[in-house]
Design a protein around this motif. Structure first.
Motif, PDB file in Angstrom:
ATOM      1  N   SER A  78       0.811  -1.227   0.000  1.00 57.06           N
ATOM      2  CA  SER A  78       0.000   0.000   0.000  1.00 57.06           C
ATOM      3  C   SER A  78       0.840   1.270   0.000  1.00 57.06           C
ATOM      4  N   THR A  79       2.030   1.247   0.634  1.00 55.67           N
ATOM      5  CA  THR A  79       2.855   2.462   0.677  1.00 55.67           C
ATOM      6  C   THR A  79       3.370   2.856  -0.691  1.00 55.67           C
ATOM      7  N   HIS A  80       3.335   1.937  -1.648  1.00 56.06           N
ATOM      8  CA  HIS A  80       3.806   2.245  -2.999  1.00 56.06           C
ATOM      9  C   HIS A  80       2.735   2.925  -3.849  1.00 56.06           C
ATOM     10  N   LYS A  81       1.513   3.004  -3.322  1.00 60.00           N
ATOM     11  CA  LYS A  81       0.410   3.487  -4.151  1.00 60.00           C
ATOM     12  C   LYS A  81      -0.368   4.640  -3.516  1.00 60.00           C
ATOM     13  N   THR A  82       0.189   5.272  -2.497  1.00 54.09           N
ATOM     14  CA  THR A  82      -0.534   6.382  -1.856  1.00 54.09           C
ATOM     15  C   THR A  82      -0.611   7.577  -2.793  1.00 54.09           C
ATOM     16  N   ALA A  83      -1.495   8.490  -2.469  1.00 55.67           N
ATOM     17  CA  ALA A  83      -1.683   9.677  -3.311  1.00 55.67           C
ATOM     18  C   ALA A  83      -0.400  10.495  -3.402  1.00 55.67           C
ATOM     19  N   LYS A  84       0.326  10.639  -2.285  1.00 58.87           N
ATOM     20  CA  LYS A  84       1.567  11.419  -2.308  1.00 58.87           C
ATOM     21  C   LYS A  84       2.610  10.786  -3.213  1.00 58.87           C
ATOM     22  N   VAL A  85       2.695   9.458  -3.186  1.00 62.62           N
ATOM     23  CA  VAL A  85       3.665   8.760  -4.040  1.00 62.62           C
ATOM     24  C   VAL A  85       3.274   8.931  -5.503  1.00 62.62           C
ATOM     25  N   ARG A  86       1.989   8.772  -5.806  1.00 69.45           N
ATOM     26  CA  ARG A  86       1.556   8.919  -7.195  1.00 69.45           C
ATOM     27  C   ARG A  86       1.808  10.336  -7.695  1.00 69.45           C
ATOM     28  N   GLU A  87       1.548  11.333  -6.843  1.00 70.40           N
ATOM     29  CA  GLU A  87       1.789  12.730  -7.249  1.00 70.40           C
ATOM     30  C   GLU A  87       3.280  12.972  -7.486  1.00 70.40           C
ATOM     31  N   TRP A  88       4.111  12.450  -6.615  1.00 70.94           N
ATOM     32  CA  TRP A  88       5.562  12.648  -6.776  1.00 70.94           C
ATOM     33  C   TRP A  88       6.041  12.026  -8.084  1.00 70.94           C
ATOM     34  N   LEU A  89       5.576  10.820  -8.397  1.00 69.10           N
ATOM     35  CA  LEU A  89       5.976  10.153  -9.639  1.00 69.10           C
ATOM     36  C   LEU A  89       5.426  10.887 -10.861  1.00 69.10           C
ATOM     37  N   ALA A  90       4.213  11.429 -10.736  1.00 73.74           N
ATOM     38  CA  ALA A  90       3.612  12.134 -11.880  1.00 73.74           C
ATOM     39  C   ALA A  90       4.417  13.367 -12.251  1.00 73.74           C
ATOM     40  N   ARG A  91       5.071  14.005 -11.262  1.00 74.42           N
ATOM     41  CA  ARG A  91       5.877  15.191 -11.548  1.00 74.42           C
ATOM     42  C   ARG A  91       7.260  14.844 -12.105  1.00 74.42           C
ATOM     43  N   ARG A  92       7.565  13.575 -12.186  1.00 79.42           N
ATOM     44  CA  ARG A  92       8.876  13.135 -12.688  1.00 79.42           C
ATOM     45  C   ARG A  92       8.656  12.102 -13.789  1.00 79.42           C
ATOM     46  N   PRO A  93       8.474  12.554 -15.009  1.00 80.19           N
ATOM     47  CA  PRO A  93       8.101  11.665 -16.114  1.00 80.19           C
ATOM     48  C   PRO A  93       9.179  10.644 -16.477  1.00 80.19           C
ATOM     49  N   ARG A  94      10.398  10.832 -15.980  1.00 88.68           N
ATOM     50  CA  ARG A  94      11.423   9.827 -16.316  1.00 88.68           C
ATOM     51  C   ARG A  94      11.245   8.547 -15.488  1.00 88.68           C
ATOM     52  N   PHE A  95      10.404   8.605 -14.452  1.00 86.97           N
ATOM     53  CA  PHE A  95      10.133   7.426 -13.633  1.00 86.97           C
ATOM     54  C   PHE A  95       8.952   6.642 -14.224  1.00 86.97           C
ATOM     55  N   HIS A  96       9.163   5.331 -14.406  1.00 85.01           N
ATOM     56  CA  HIS A  96       8.120   4.454 -14.921  1.00 85.01           C
ATOM     57  C   HIS A  96       7.959   3.290 -13.938  1.00 85.01           C
ATOM     58  N   VAL A  97       6.744   3.044 -13.502  1.00 87.09           N
ATOM     59  CA  VAL A  97       6.485   2.027 -12.483  1.00 87.09           C
ATOM     60  C   VAL A  97       5.895   0.774 -13.129  1.00 87.09           C
ATOM     61  N   HIS A  98       6.434  -0.378 -12.712  1.00 91.71           N
ATOM     62  CA  HIS A  98       5.960  -1.676 -13.204  1.00 91.71           C
ATOM     63  C   HIS A  98       5.648  -2.536 -11.973  1.00 91.71           C
ATOM     64  N   PHE A  99       4.380  -2.846 -11.770  1.00 93.50           N
ATOM     65  CA  PHE A  99       3.982  -3.621 -10.600  1.00 93.50           C
ATOM     66  C   PHE A  99       4.008  -5.116 -10.897  1.00 93.50           C
ATOM     67  N   THR A 100       4.553  -5.879  -9.957  1.00 98.05           N
ATOM     68  CA  THR A 100       4.479  -7.335 -10.064  1.00 98.05           C
ATOM     69  C   THR A 100       3.051  -7.776  -9.756  1.00 98.05           C
ATOM     70  N   PRO A 101       2.642  -8.971 -10.189  1.00 98.98           N
ATOM     71  CA  PRO A 101       1.308  -9.452  -9.831  1.00 98.98           C
ATOM     72  C   PRO A 101       1.171  -9.620  -8.318  1.00 98.98           C
ATOM     73  N   THR A 102      -0.033  -9.527  -7.811  1.00101.71           N
ATOM     74  CA  THR A 102      -0.254  -9.770  -6.387  1.00101.71           C
ATOM     75  C   THR A 102       0.147 -11.208  -6.049  1.00101.71           C
ATOM     76  N   SER A 103       0.678 -11.386  -4.836  1.00 99.38           N
ATOM     77  CA  SER A 103       1.126 -12.715  -4.359  1.00 99.38           C
ATOM     78  C   SER A 103       2.187 -13.311  -5.272  1.00 99.38           C
ATOM     79  N   ALA A 104       3.040 -12.483  -5.834  1.00 97.57           N
ATOM     80  CA  ALA A 104       4.107 -12.973  -6.717  1.00 97.57           C
ATOM     81  C   ALA A 104       5.399 -12.213  -6.425  1.00 97.57           C
ATOM     82  N   SER A 105       5.772 -12.153  -5.148  1.00 94.06           N
ATOM     83  CA  SER A 105       6.991 -11.424  -4.780  1.00 94.06           C
ATOM     84  C   SER A 105       8.232 -12.053  -5.385  1.00 94.06           C
ATOM     85  N   TRP A 106       8.162 -13.371  -5.737  1.00 96.22           N
ATOM     86  CA  TRP A 106       9.308 -14.041  -6.355  1.00 96.22           C
ATOM     87  C   TRP A 106       9.697 -13.405  -7.686  1.00 96.22           C
TER      88      TRP A 106
END
Length: 361
Positions: free
Chosen positions: A263-291
């Motif tokens: 959940s800490t990776h998807k808060t509003a503050k995190v999303r806003e910070w990433l939106a202001r930095r277009p060079r950052f691209h986020v790729h989420f792993t599937p749920t229950s697939a930490s491997w």
């Protein structure tokens, strides 16, 4: 006075070549090489006593292998296979042990042991152990699994694995995660050091001095790790770590972050910070697939080599040890090589799902 052999030995050219290979080849058995030299020297017309003296063996040994060569040629120099002791366990008994191990469980336990199987079958515990080793059976072991229910599982697997195996140009792929609640544990007595025949020993009980969280970003291409420790594990700390990444990665590079769904990776503050930095691209792993997050491999490494057997008198000493390990590792780091393609992973998952669906349980 040296006598002359009663029967001269003659050898063909093919036999000579074979005997010379036996005599000179480094991997030849010592006894076979010696027998080959006996025949080669005999073919030169040397008397038995001279051959024996030159090779440092008895005259009887020379006579024995000359006779064997006369009777059977080169085959006579080879040792005949020894029959050994007769088998005491039949194929039917082996099949019974394997079948019962795979298909049955004992009445008073969840799995077989060598002792319980030996009692049931009438074989020795040693025999059961040999059969299990031969068929790679380990009833005492069990592994757990968890299947992802993410509706975008296939797309996310292809996305993340694609980054690992074909990273984009002029970009950095970072596998990012947190190892939370790392405990600073101190043993109640000094650790007894390793001695010949005696492993290092430490007390079972310990004193807790608090916890810290390790935030790490693994450079998939080089194996370099950006790491920071924080006493708390919130979105605020994750934002601090993102700012560290932003400072340390050259500004001309795109940054691809592989993250899990915490959940800490998807808060509003995190999303806003990433939106202001277009060079950052986020790729989420599937749920229950930490491997699927390669930084987990680094967490396993630092746990094994630095944390698990460490003794720490304070959180500060733990954090110092963690950062020291990362710095030393970065001086000679090597990447973890991801080899499984997305198609291979998805096929294994499909096959596994088919097996558990058809298991009848």
């Amino acid at each position: 006075m040296a006598g002359r052999p009663r029967q001269p030995i003659t050898i063909t050219e093919d036999e000579r070549k074979a005997l010379e290979r036996f005599a000179k080849r480094p991997k030849s058995e010592k006894r076979l090489a010696e027998r080959a030299r006996i025949i080669l020297l005999s073919a030169q017309g040397l008397p038995n006593v001279v051959i024996a003296e030159r090779l440092g063996i008895t005259n009887e040994t020379v006579c024995k292998w000359r006779r064997r060569f006369f009777a059977q040629r080169i085959d006579g120099l080879l040792d005949e296979p020894r029959p050994g002791a007769p088998r005491t366990i039949t194929d039917e008994q082996v099949e019974m042990v394997v079948r019962r191990t795979l298909e049955e469980t004992p009445r008073d336990a969840t799995h077989w042991s060598t002792r319980s199987m030996a009692r049931e079958t009438g074989l020795s515990q040693t025999a059961i152990s040999r059969i299990w080793r031969a068929f790679n059976l380990q009833p005492h072991r069990v592994e757990t699994f968890k299947l992802s229910k993410d509706p975008q599982f296939i797309e996310k697997v292809r996305d993340v694995v694609g980054l690992y195996m074909n990273p984009p140009e002029k970009a950095l792929v970072l596998a990012v995660d947190e190892k939370s609640q790392v405990q600073a544990l101190d043993r109640t007595q000094p650790v007894l050091p390793l001695r010949p025949g005696v492993p290092a020993r430490m007390t079972h009980d310990y004193t807790r001095h608090g916890t810290t969280s390790l935030f790490a970003a693994l450079d998939v291409a080089t194996g370099n790790v950006i790491g920071r420790t924080y006493r708390r594990h919130r979105a605020e700390e994750f934002l601090k770590f993102l700012r560290v990444i932003d400072r340390e990665v050259p500004k001309d590079l795109e940054v691809h972050l592989v993250l899990d769904n915490y959940s800490t990776h998807k808060t509003a503050k995190v999303r806003e910070w990433l939106a202001r930095r277009p060079r950052f691209h986020v790729h989420f792993t599937p749920t229950s697939a930490s491997w699927l997050n390669l930084v987990e491999r680094f967490f396993a490494e630092i746990t094994e080599k630095q944390i698990r057997r460490g003794t720490f008198t304070s959180v500060s000493s733990l954090e110092k040890a963690i950062i020291g390990y990362i710095n030393n590792r970065n001086d000679k780091c090597e990447p973890f090589i991801w080899t499984a393609t997305a198609d291979e992973i998805l096929e294994k998952v499909r096959s596994f799902c088919a097996r558990i669906s058809d298991s009848g349980h």
